[in-house]
Enzyme design. Structure first.
Site, PDB file in Angstrom:
ATOM      1  N   GLY A 134       0.843  -1.206   0.000  1.00 37.30           N
ATOM      2  CA  GLY A 134       0.000   0.000   0.000  1.00 37.30           C
ATOM      3  C   GLY A 134       0.868   1.242   0.000  1.00 37.30           C
ATOM      4  O   GLY A 134       2.049   1.175  -0.328  1.00 37.30           O
ATOM      5  N   ASN A 135       0.278   2.379   0.333  1.00 32.91           N
ATOM      6  CA  ASN A 135       1.064   3.621   0.429  1.00 32.91           C
ATOM      7  C   ASN A 135       0.409   4.550   1.450  1.00 32.91           C
ATOM      8  O   ASN A 135      -0.633   4.217   2.011  1.00 32.91           O
ATOM      9  CB  ASN A 135       1.195   4.283  -0.949  1.00 32.91           C
ATOM     10  CG  ASN A 135      -0.152   4.614  -1.550  1.00 32.91           C
ATOM     11  OD1 ASN A 135      -0.879   5.467  -1.041  1.00 32.91           O
ATOM     12  ND2 ASN A 135      -0.518   3.912  -2.622  1.00 32.91           N
ATOM     13  N   TYR A 136       1.044   5.691   1.700  1.00 35.11           N
ATOM     14  CA  TYR A 136       0.606   6.576   2.790  1.00 35.11           C
ATOM     15  C   TYR A 136      -0.543   7.515   2.437  1.00 35.11           C
ATOM     16  O   TYR A 136      -0.896   8.376   3.231  1.00 35.11           O
ATOM     17  CB  TYR A 136       1.781   7.417   3.286  1.00 35.11           C
ATOM     18  CG  TYR A 136       2.820   6.628   4.051  1.00 35.11           C
ATOM     19  CD1 TYR A 136       2.470   5.979   5.230  1.00 35.11           C
ATOM     20  CD2 TYR A 136       4.128   6.536   3.603  1.00 35.11           C
ATOM     21  CE1 TYR A 136       3.411   5.249   5.942  1.00 35.11           C
ATOM     22  CE2 TYR A 136       5.075   5.803   4.305  1.00 35.11           C
ATOM     23  CZ  TYR A 136       4.702   5.160   5.473  1.00 35.11           C
ATOM     24  OH  TYR A 136       5.628   4.453   6.171  1.00 35.11           O
TER      25      TYR A 136
END
Ligand code: C5P
Length: 327
Positions: A134-136
């Site tokens: 995923g990512n932020y």
């Protein structure tokens, strides 16, 4: 008068024959009249008085003068009046006044009758039942854009990856997705009928070729690798299907050669414009409540904006879209 400048609409309900005559003549001997005279917003009146006062030609002339000046005068329905007489002069029912206000705002918005699609948040690409890539991305920018489009009258579908944000706006249809493939499906379903699309999601470029059915055990020794395959470029897919009446705006988060790379993306993804936010700018990017953007047009014209809250940045983006789509 601050109040007259602040309001989006001034409603005087009930308004008497005396106050009507003062509005028509421009008198300014009380707080209400001073607010009216300095108001920059539209004004709506709901007259209430006795039958003979209402039908008197002085009152009717005053109403005509005010209508000619662009003031909205609500109907005064017939019925029993405080004097015991029966006829026209009652104040419009509060429900009808509320409806008139709602109609006023919905029919005067620049994006009324338009449909919009917005993507927000990250995507999660499952490795196994407990792990993902995923990512932020928090979803804040996309949610703020959906809100700003809705505030301007658009009918909004918001496709969001996993985000802690709640949708409290009943006029926004939220479709929750997890992976890029799910986001792609939701966007392809919505796209053919929308006029404006804003893609603010941070879509994972790759996903594991295989998602394990059960939790992957730690290897006893040595390195561990996951075979990744590319996800579809959602915005590029929509860009290639775009018609002349559809407006498509993307986002670019670049660390170097920002403007050049963003300009290339306008062409390669067939966009109408791209919002550029550089990770180098303090207060811009993932997670924070502020952002500093530039918008690059398909003719390479760059509009730069100051560091602002994401809600204000969203308004700037939507104002930009309105100017470009109302030619
Ligand atoms: O190529 P890049 O990822 O920098 O492009 C960013 C833009 O493309 C954003 O508008 C993002 O929402 C969109 N995008 C997409 N699908 C992908 C990757 C990016 O829609 N797989």
């Amino acid at each position: 008068m601050e109040l007259g400048l602040w309001g989006d609409l001034m409603l005087i309900a009930p308004i008497t024959a005396n106050t009507l005559s003062k509005l028509a003549s421009g008198a300014c001997d009380n707080f209400l009249l001073a607010t009216f005279l300095s108001a920059k917003c539209p004004v709506m009146l709901a007259p209430a008085m006795d039958l003979d006062m209402y039908s008197n030609s002085a009152t009717q002339d005053n109403l005509d003068v005010l209508k000619k000046r662009g003031i909205t005068v609500l109907d005064s329905p017939s019925g029993e009046l405080a004097s015991g007489l029966c006829g026209k002069g009652r104040m419009e029912e509060p429900e009808e006044i509320a409806n008139a206000i709602e109609d006023f705002f919905t029919s005067n918005k620049p994006l009324t009758g338009r449909k919009a699609l917005v993507t927000a948040g990250p995507t999660y690409e499952n490795i196994d039942p407990v792990r993902f890539i995923g990512n932020y991305s928090s979803g804040k920018m996309g949610f703020a854009i959906a809100e700003a489009l809705s505030n301007q009258g658009a009918q909004v579908t918001l496709v969001s990856g996993p985000s802690a944000l709640q949708n409290t706006n009943p006029d926004i249809k939220l479709i929750k997705v997890t992976s890029a493939l799910e986001m792609m499906e939701a966007c392809e379903n919505a796209f053919p009928t929308v006029n404006i699309t804003v893609m603010a999601a941070a879509v994972s470029d790759y996903r594991p070729r295989v998602t394990a059915d059960s939790k992957i055990k730690r290897e006893k020794k040595g390195a561990f690798s996951i075979d990744l395959i590319p996800n579809p470029d959602i915005i590029k897919t929509l860009g290639s299907a775009k018609t002349d009446s559809q407006y498509l705006l993307g986002f670019a988060l670049e660390t170097n050669n920002a403007e050049e790379n963003a300009k290339k993306k306008i062409i390669s993804k067939n966009l109408d414009a791209i919002v550029l936010n550089s990770l180098k700018e303090k207060g811009a990017g993932f997670g924070v409540d502020t952002n500093k953007i530039s918008i690059i047009d398909s003719d390479n014209k760059i509009t730069r904006f100051e560091l602002k809250s994401k809600a204000d940045v969203a308004s700037d983006i939507v104002d930009f879209i309105i100017t470009r789509t109302s030619k």
